[in-house]
Scaffold this motif. Structure first.
Motif, mmCIF file in Angstrom:
data_model
loop_
_atom_site.group_PDB
_atom_site.id
_atom_site.type_symbol
_atom_site.label_atom_id
_atom_site.label_comp_id
_atom_site.label_asym_id
_atom_site.label_seq_id
_atom_site.Cartn_x
_atom_site.Cartn_y
_atom_site.Cartn_z
ATOM 1 N N UNK A 223 11.863 24.834 -29.408
ATOM 2 C CA UNK A 223 12.390 24.368 -27.998
ATOM 3 C C UNK A 223 12.274 25.636 -27.008
ATOM 4 N N UNK A 224 12.193 26.792 -27.227
ATOM 5 C CA UNK A 224 11.882 27.871 -26.368
ATOM 6 C C UNK A 224 10.209 28.305 -26.205
ATOM 7 N N UNK A 225 9.524 27.449 -26.601
ATOM 8 C CA UNK A 225 7.950 27.856 -26.616
ATOM 9 C C UNK A 225 7.510 27.311 -25.313
ATOM 10 N N UNK A 226 7.023 28.321 -24.436
ATOM 11 C CA UNK A 226 6.642 27.839 -22.890
ATOM 12 C C UNK A 226 5.216 27.214 -23.143
ATOM 13 N N UNK A 227 4.388 27.554 -24.075
ATOM 14 C CA UNK A 227 3.219 27.073 -24.215
ATOM 15 C C UNK A 227 2.371 27.890 -25.362
ATOM 16 N N UNK A 228 1.107 27.463 -25.506
ATOM 17 C CA UNK A 228 0.265 27.906 -26.389
ATOM 18 C C UNK A 228 -1.123 28.569 -25.825
ATOM 19 N N UNK A 229 -1.520 29.749 -26.122
ATOM 20 C CA UNK A 229 -2.804 30.205 -25.525
ATOM 21 C C UNK A 229 -3.793 29.705 -26.531
ATOM 22 N N UNK A 230 -4.773 29.124 -26.190
ATOM 23 C CA UNK A 230 -5.865 28.616 -27.326
ATOM 24 C C UNK A 230 -7.069 29.222 -26.425
ATOM 25 N N UNK A 253 4.787 17.097 -32.548
ATOM 26 C CA UNK A 253 6.025 17.733 -32.462
ATOM 27 C C UNK A 253 6.851 17.169 -31.254
ATOM 28 N N UNK A 254 6.190 16.787 -30.118
ATOM 29 C CA UNK A 254 6.990 16.195 -29.145
ATOM 30 C C UNK A 254 7.665 14.831 -29.536
ATOM 31 N N UNK A 255 6.998 13.912 -30.152
ATOM 32 C CA UNK A 255 7.322 12.952 -30.714
ATOM 33 C C UNK A 255 8.719 13.026 -31.508
ATOM 34 N N UNK A 256 8.654 14.009 -32.306
ATOM 35 C CA UNK A 256 9.962 14.122 -33.127
ATOM 36 C C UNK A 256 11.018 14.978 -32.364
ATOM 37 N N UNK A 257 10.912 16.012 -31.531
ATOM 38 C CA UNK A 257 11.946 16.599 -30.794
ATOM 39 C C UNK A 257 11.928 16.471 -29.557
ATOM 40 N N UNK A 258 11.085 15.794 -28.960
ATOM 41 C CA UNK A 258 11.095 15.634 -27.195
ATOM 42 C C UNK A 258 10.680 16.763 -26.444
#
Length: 541
Positions: A223-230, A253-258
């Protein structure tokens, strides 16, 4: 830019007095280590010294200083043979003329240079369309000094959006983290350190093709992940990271946790390659066609074909750039909105970028990028045909069977940057165990090629690679010569006496370098404050 110390001339003199053998070893006399005589003594009052490290009381003739600096710069490598760098070293004369005519223009003086600012806005629009801006969304972006600044801006926007959401939910916002692979360029870790975000640097492996591993992403987000650098184009091997696959993981992940975790695509090199080549990104989506991709950066001075000094960042819609990060500037009679880390910056590169986009058009960019990939494939196949080398990069490997090689395009091969990362084959190392791979890099430098030899990212650092970036200026004739010289150097080492090879290894740095630089050389890399195993280390870019 590397950090540099000031230099105390007296220290250098003392060091040379204490170790007189050093002066001979480095071909430095105690006086010339501190001051340089005016060049061509019969012409330029040779008894008057020109200071190196302190401003002289009196100046020197312009032609003398010009010649002195020109001669010293002759010791640099030749830009076109700098095969280590992604940064462009060639522009057409017309583009250079436009740059020279506009060198004095400052991008911060928007009201004074409206035509230049209009070109800037057009570049943002053109690049947005190349990256798949969606109907109903209004892309927004800016030029930067390069991808490093752009990455910082993109990361900061993600952090602020995350903080605003946590504030609205009444949740703790003191422990932000961001995900990246250990193959990331140092600018990504700089963002995390400078803006107080935990960098979760995930190991890469041969199995993950030395790029961000989607399975590790799944295990490290919270929940503290601000983003992913790809990354669209690893600087090590040229592999594109699987943006769409990671996007699907974040969707699940969003479907499971919001928790809605965005993606920022670092397309420093790939941003001007994937849109134009037949291969695109190899099939999967990578740009704003994916709703989870909120921002993308690229370097205009890489495959945007402009000289060093320009990058770009685009957000898919204005809503993803937090309003309070934007400054309204009232300056020199005009009012502009700005979101940058710098203020004054050169405008000539912006003009040159617009020139390239309009002059080359889509077909022109496609022809250049396809040529780069074609030459990179030829180099890869030629190296592997010797049996002495194995390519770690994959752009020369077919992704399907049965195509006509006379009409081949990049779509027939694994997608990636025009990068050839290669190493000595296992069979070669067994038969010629006395040959060190770094000797090949050193001997090629004698022929003026700059081809780095360096380890893969942490956990894979036991494997060292040589790497060639095939840019626009790599003609077929130059490529033929390069292949010939690599083979010749390899044969020379194969036939050399093992005891002689020590002469081919990098030597110590000069006294001047030791005093003015905070870095360490290759020989002393084990003395670095932060070992390579601790996170991201610098790659040549």
């Amino acid at each position: 830019m590397s950090l540099a110390r000031h230099v105390d001339p007296d220290q250098i003199i003392q060091a040379l007095h204490d170790h007189p053998s050093q002066a001979h070893k480095h071909h430095v006399h105690t006086k010339s280590a501190v001051s340089t005589m005016t060049p061509y003594s019969s012409r330029y009052a040779s008894q008057q010294e020109i200071s190196k490290f302190k401003i002289p009381k009196e100046g020197a003739p312009a032609d003398a200083v010009f010649q002195m600096l020109k001669d010293e710069l002759d010791l640099d490598g030749r830009p076109n043979l700098n095969l280590a760098s992604f940064v462009g070293t060639y522009m057409e004369r017309e583009a250079e003329a436009l740059m020279v005519e506009n060198l004095s223009k400052n991008m911060s003086d928007a009201d004074e240079y409206p035509a230049m600012m209009a070109m800037h806005a057009r570049c943002v629009s053109i690049i947005s369309h190349l990256w798949g801006v969606q109907k109903g969304e209004t892309a927004i972006g800016s030029a930067t000094t390069g991808s490093s600044e752009a990455i910082h801006l993109g990361g900061l926007a993600m952090k602020r959006r995350w903080q605003e959401k946590r504030d609205a939910e009444g949740k703790d916002k003191t422990k932000p983290n961001i995900i990246m692979g250990s193959n990331a360029q140092v600018a990504l870790e700089k963002f995390a350190r400078y803006f107080e975000v935990e960098a979760r640097i995930l190991d890469v492996s041969e199995k993950s093709k030395y790029r961000l591993d989607p399975e590790l992403v799944k295990k490290n987000i919270d929940e503290n992940t601000i983003g992913v650098f790809v990354i669209m184009g690893s600087t090590y091997t040229g592999h594109y990271e699987p943006v769409e696959e990671i996007s699907k993981i974040l969707d699940e992940y969003e479907e499971k946790t919001g928790n809605d975790i965005p993606i920022h695509v670092d397309a420093a090199s790939g941003g001007f390659i994937a849109p134009f080549t037949h291969a695109h990104a190899g099939g999967p989506k990578w740009n704003f066609a994916l709703p989870r991709v909120k921002s993308i950066n690229t370097s205009g001075h890489k495959f945007g074909l402009v000289y060093a000094g320009v990058g770009w960042i685009i957000w898919r819609d204005e809503s993803y750039l937090p309003r309070h990060l934007i400054f309204e500037l009232h300056y020199l009679g005009g009012t502009e909105e700005s979101y940058t880390l710098n203020f004054s910056r050169p405008g000539a590169q912006i003009i040159a970028q617009y020139y390239n986009l309009i002059h080359l058009g889509f077909d022109g960019f496609r022809a250049i990028m396809e040529n780069c990939l074609s030459n990179a494939r030829l180099l890869s196949k030629s190296l592997e045909a010797t049996g002495w080398y194995t390519c770690v990069s994959d752009i020369h490997r077919k992704n399907k069977d049965g195509f006509n090689e006379e009409n081949e395009t990049s779509a027939d091969y694994i997608a990636g940057l025009p990068v050839v990362a290669f190493r000595l084959s296992d069979a070669f190392k067994k038969d010629y165990s006395h040959v060190k791979q770094e000797s090949i890099s050193t001997l090629l430098r004698v022929k003026q090629y700059i081809i780095p030899n360096y380890p893969l990212p942490p956990t894979e650092e036991k494997t060292e690679i040589l790497r060639v970036v095939v840019r626009e200026s790599m003609s077929l004739d130059l490529l033929d010569r390069l292949i010939t010289d690599i083979i010749a150097v390899t044969e020379q080492l194969m036939n050399a006496d093992p005891m002689d090879l020590s002469a081919f290894q990098p030597g110590a740095t000069t006294i001047e370098k030791q005093h003015q630089s905070k870095g360490v050389d290759h020989v002393n890399k084990h003395k670095a404050h932060r070992p390579m195993s601790k996170g991201v280390h610098r790659t040549v870019c």
